[in-house]
Design an enzyme around this catalytic site. Structure first.
Site, short mmCIF file in Angstrom:
data_model
loop_
_atom_site.label_atom_id
_atom_site.label_comp_id
_atom_site.label_asym_id
_atom_site.label_seq_id
_atom_site.Cartn_x
_atom_site.Cartn_y
_atom_site.Cartn_z
N HIS A 44 9.53 -4.95 7.76
CA HIS A 44 8.77 -5.59 6.68
C HIS A 44 9.21 -7.04 6.43
O HIS A 44 8.40 -7.94 6.31
CB HIS A 44 8.92 -4.82 5.37
CG HIS A 44 8.59 -3.35 5.48
ND1 HIS A 44 7.58 -2.87 6.27
CD2 HIS A 44 9.13 -2.26 4.88
CE1 HIS A 44 7.51 -1.55 6.14
NE2 HIS A 44 8.45 -1.16 5.31
N ASP B 262 2.73 -1.66 9.86
CA ASP B 262 3.76 -2.17 8.96
C ASP B 262 3.04 -2.35 7.64
O ASP B 262 2.23 -3.28 7.50
CB ASP B 262 4.33 -3.49 9.46
CG ASP B 262 5.48 -3.93 8.59
OD1 ASP B 262 5.30 -3.97 7.35
OD2 ASP B 262 6.55 -4.25 9.11
N HIS B 263 3.28 -1.45 6.70
CA HIS B 263 2.38 -1.45 5.53
C HIS B 263 2.49 -2.72 4.69
O HIS B 263 1.59 -3.02 3.91
CB HIS B 263 2.56 -0.17 4.68
CG HIS B 263 3.73 -0.19 3.76
ND1 HIS B 263 5.01 0.09 4.17
CD2 HIS B 263 3.82 -0.45 2.44
CE1 HIS B 263 5.82 0.00 3.13
NE2 HIS B 263 5.13 -0.32 2.06
C1 BG6 Z 1 9.28 1.89 3.42
C2 BG6 Z 1 10.73 2.28 3.41
O1 BG6 Z 1 8.90 1.41 4.68
O2 BG6 Z 1 9.06 0.89 2.45
C3 BG6 Z 1 11.16 2.74 2.03
O3 BG6 Z 1 10.97 3.31 4.35
C4 BG6 Z 1 10.80 1.71 1.00
O4 BG6 Z 1 12.56 3.01 2.00
C5 BG6 Z 1 9.36 1.30 1.13
O5 BG6 Z 1 11.07 2.27 -0.29
C6 BG6 Z 1 9.05 0.15 0.21
O6 BG6 Z 1 7.67 -0.06 0.19
P1 BG6 Z 1 6.98 -0.75 -1.05
O7 BG6 Z 1 5.55 -0.86 -0.63
O8 BG6 Z 1 7.21 0.12 -2.23
O9 BG6 Z 1 7.66 -2.08 -1.18
#
Ligand code: BG6
Length: 503
Positions: free
Chosen positions: A259, A196-197
């Protein structure tokens, strides 16, 4: 001229030792690999953080010679790295990179992969750890994991084997359970790294530091002092070229189930006994167990209509390439959750996310209860607003504490002022990209910032009923203009005098 003394605040940014490793990226020529994974590897290399021996293998369908894969990887790093690419570092990173072409469901491909990995071990004169990164369409996750098992690739004498699995981890609770069964039929949980980045973002990890390294917040961190919590993940972008994925997913599954639930769990968890993977994750899972799926009146969904974002006219969602005209997929979701435990009973948690909103902002705002008596409401004083603690995950990473202060002058007038901590100015360095931290942790075998099996299922248990309900409820959905703060319907979720923060 003498060298300036080193900035003492950057001293903590050291790198940790990692065992020599071969990293295999399934989907090595795909979008995520190009935009995030390869640039993250480059930046780890540039910081001297990769293991002393590091070998890369890309696996994808298209037939490419190794040379062409290296050239494509190089171009991707040059285009997407957060820092300009140093040719020497880039060449060293890709010098012995290999490419294996084949379908992930083709058993004939795996012996070739095996041979490439054995070749790296031989050249190194030692067994390298192996990390398999599944950056593919989700239907291939079980296919690849089972094939790794059949071909003897899930274990290696004297070296660790780890598997990193991208999102989405299932699209329903049943699918997540099934995927866990398959994965854990072949691998031990300690080998599995569900990405989960958001957990790789500095500010997200900093929530733990703020809560548990400072004596001043934890005494207030409960229902007695906190009035409500708002978590916002707003984006100004649309769905780009991802209609195929997004139209089946929607905002709730794309961002909220994973997230945002991670942010909520970190905010609400009890202090862990230590910061080991299992202690931290067990505490997060307990939070999820205290949350019931929200009933219909506590959920709002909507879709963007045409509008103007940052001066550019943009189409509405159903006008995007690849989206059905009658699509009922939500591009905005807002829900209210309750964490029904001793610490949080009665505190509303408001979550909202959406595409094509007025700006990109991800933040967690904790609003404290007002002071019991407003002694300043006299002579034009604007009064004392409740304190707020705001963790800004992006774009301006930092933490803000809103306090009431006296406006200079003869009268006793009070207004909000901000006490701010900003990463960029305090640490004088760019935060690493989330994927840098996570790839590193996976290679080191530290699963603290990855979703555990029971955690993924507990997240789905909360969101699955909402997904199912929305699937069967007819549209049309409420609309909001692209570039706006979202639909007014979201206000109906708020209790009492609560207000959404401006986007
Ligand atoms: C991803 C989603 O997991 O997270 C995308 O699939 C989204 O739709 C992205 O744009 C958002 O990531 P960050 O790091 O830009 O907040």
């Amino acid at each position: 001229m003498a060298e300036p003394p080193p900035n003492p605040l950057t001293v903590g940014l050291e790198r940790l030792p990692v065992h020599p490793t071969s990293l295999v990226i399934f989907g090595g020529t795909g979008d995520l690999a190009r935009r995030k994974l390869l640039p993250a590897l480059y930046n780890l290399g540039a910081d001297g953080a990769l293991p002393e021996r590091f070998s890369l293998v890309g696996v994808s369908r298209s037939a490419l010679p190794d040379e062409e894969f290296r050239a494509q990887a190089k171009a991707a790093v040059q285009e997407f790295s957060r820092r300009p690419a140093d040719p020497a570092v880039l060449d060293a990173l890709l010098a012995d990179a290999r490419y294996i072409s084949g379908s992930f469901d083709d058993d004939a491909m795996y012996p070739r992969l095996c041979a490439a990995l054995d070749g790296f071990d031989e050249t190194a004169g030692q067994k390298l750890n192996r990390a398999f990164y599944l950056s593919t369409a989700p239907e291939f996750f079980p296919v690849i994991v089972e094939a790794l098992g059949r071909h003897g690739l899930t274990g290696s004498d004297g070296a660790a084997v780890r598997v990193v699995i991208e999102k989405p981890f299932g699209t329903t609770l049943a699918e997540a359970r099934e995927l866990n069964r398959t994965v854990l039929g072949v691998l031990d949980e300690s080998q599995v790294f569900r990405i989960d980045h958001y957990l790789g973002k500095e500010t997200v990890q900093n929530m733990l530091a703020f809560r548990f390294a400072n004596g001043m917040f934890e005494p207030l961190w409960n229902r007695n002092y906190i009035a409500n919590v708002q978590i916002t993940a707003a984006e100004d972008i649309g769905i780009g070229s991802r209609a195929g994925y997004y139209d089946n997913a929607g905002a709730l599954r794309d961002l909220m189930q994973n997230h945002m639930m991670q942010l909520l769990s970190l905010l609400c968890m009890e202090p862990p006994v230590d910061f080991s993977a299992d202690e931290v994750r067990s505490e997060k899972v307990k939070v999820l167990h205290a949350i019931a799926p929200p009933p219909p009146e506590r959920t709002v969904r909507a879709q963007y209509a045409a509008g103007n974002v940052a001066g550019t006219e943009v189409p509405g969602y159903t006008g995007e390439d690849g989206v059905r005209d009658d699509s009922h997929t939500e591009t905005f979701a807002a829900i209210r959750l309750d964490v029904e435990n001793w610490r949080w009973a009665g505190v509303p948690f408001y979550l909202r996310t959406g595409k094509r909103l007025a700006r990109k902002v991800t933040e967690i705002a904790v609003t404290l209860r007002p002071v019991p008596h407003q002694a300043f409401n006299q002579e034009g004083s604007v009064g004392v607003r409740p304190n707020q603690l705001i963790f800004t995950v992006q774009p301006n990473e930092g933490v803000t504490l809103k306090l009431g202060a006296k406006i200079p002058g003869t009268r006793m007038r009070v207004r909000d002022v901000n006490m701010e901590f900003l990463y960029g100015t305090t640490f004088l360095s760019q935060s690493p990209e989330a994927y840098e931290k996570l790839i590193m942790d996976a290679m080191r075998g530290d699963a603290t910032l990855f979703t555990r099996n029971d955690e993924a299922e507990a997240q789905w248990r909360i969101m699955d009923p909402v997904v199912a309900r929305w699937k069967h409820e007819p549209g049309p959905l409420p609309q909001y203009e692209a570039g706006s703060p979202g639909p007014p319907e979201a206000d109906a979720l708020l209790g009492g005098e609560d207000e959404w923060r401006a986007i």
